[in-house]
Design a protein around this motif. Structure first.
Motif, PDB file in Angstrom:
ATOM      1  N   ARG A  70     -28.482  30.141 -48.779  1.00  0.00           N
ATOM      2  CA  ARG A  70     -27.239  30.386 -49.508  1.00  0.00           C
ATOM      3  C   ARG A  70     -26.016  30.160 -48.622  1.00  0.00           C
ATOM      4  O   ARG A  70     -25.018  29.585 -49.049  1.00  0.00           O
ATOM      5  N   LYS A  71     -26.095  30.619 -47.372  1.00  0.00           N
ATOM      6  CA  LYS A  71     -24.970  30.421 -46.453  1.00  0.00           C
ATOM      7  C   LYS A  71     -24.761  28.932 -46.191  1.00  0.00           C
ATOM      8  O   LYS A  71     -23.635  28.450 -46.190  1.00  0.00           O
TER       9      LYS A  71
ATOM     10  N   ASP B 248     -23.148  27.392 -49.185  1.00  0.00           N
ATOM     11  CA  ASP B 248     -21.737  27.786 -49.253  1.00  0.00           C
ATOM     12  C   ASP B 248     -20.887  26.953 -48.297  1.00  0.00           C
ATOM     13  O   ASP B 248     -19.818  26.462 -48.666  1.00  0.00           O
TER      14      ASP B 248
END
Length: 81
Positions: A69-70, A73
């Motif tokens: 997810r990071k 992002d």
């Protein structure tokens, strides 16, 4: 294509050294965003046998959902620039 090659010159297959430098560059760039891919490495089998281009693959390995997810992002934010 590397800027020092003429347009009709085939791109050379990267060496293990070149690919190792690429792994380190990627590791450093990810670390600048607080991202660690523990399994990031040179995929040595891509240098063996008769693999066609591109040889010199990187194994990005596994990561947990929070790391994925990071990474997503950071990539989305970079695409918005």
């Amino acid at each position: 294509m590397p800027p020092h090659l003429a347009p009709d010159t085939p791109t050379p297959t990267p060496s293990v050294y070149d690919t190792t430098l690429c792994v380190e560059e990627l590791r450093d760039a990810l670390a600048a965003h607080g991202i660690t891919l523990p399994s990031l490495r040179v995929d040595l089998p891509s240098f063996a046998g008769t693999y066609g281009r591109p040889a010199g693959l990187l194994a990005l390995g596994n990561c947990n959902a929070a790391t994925a997810r990071k990474l997503a992002d950071v990539l989305r934010k970079a695409a918005d620039r």
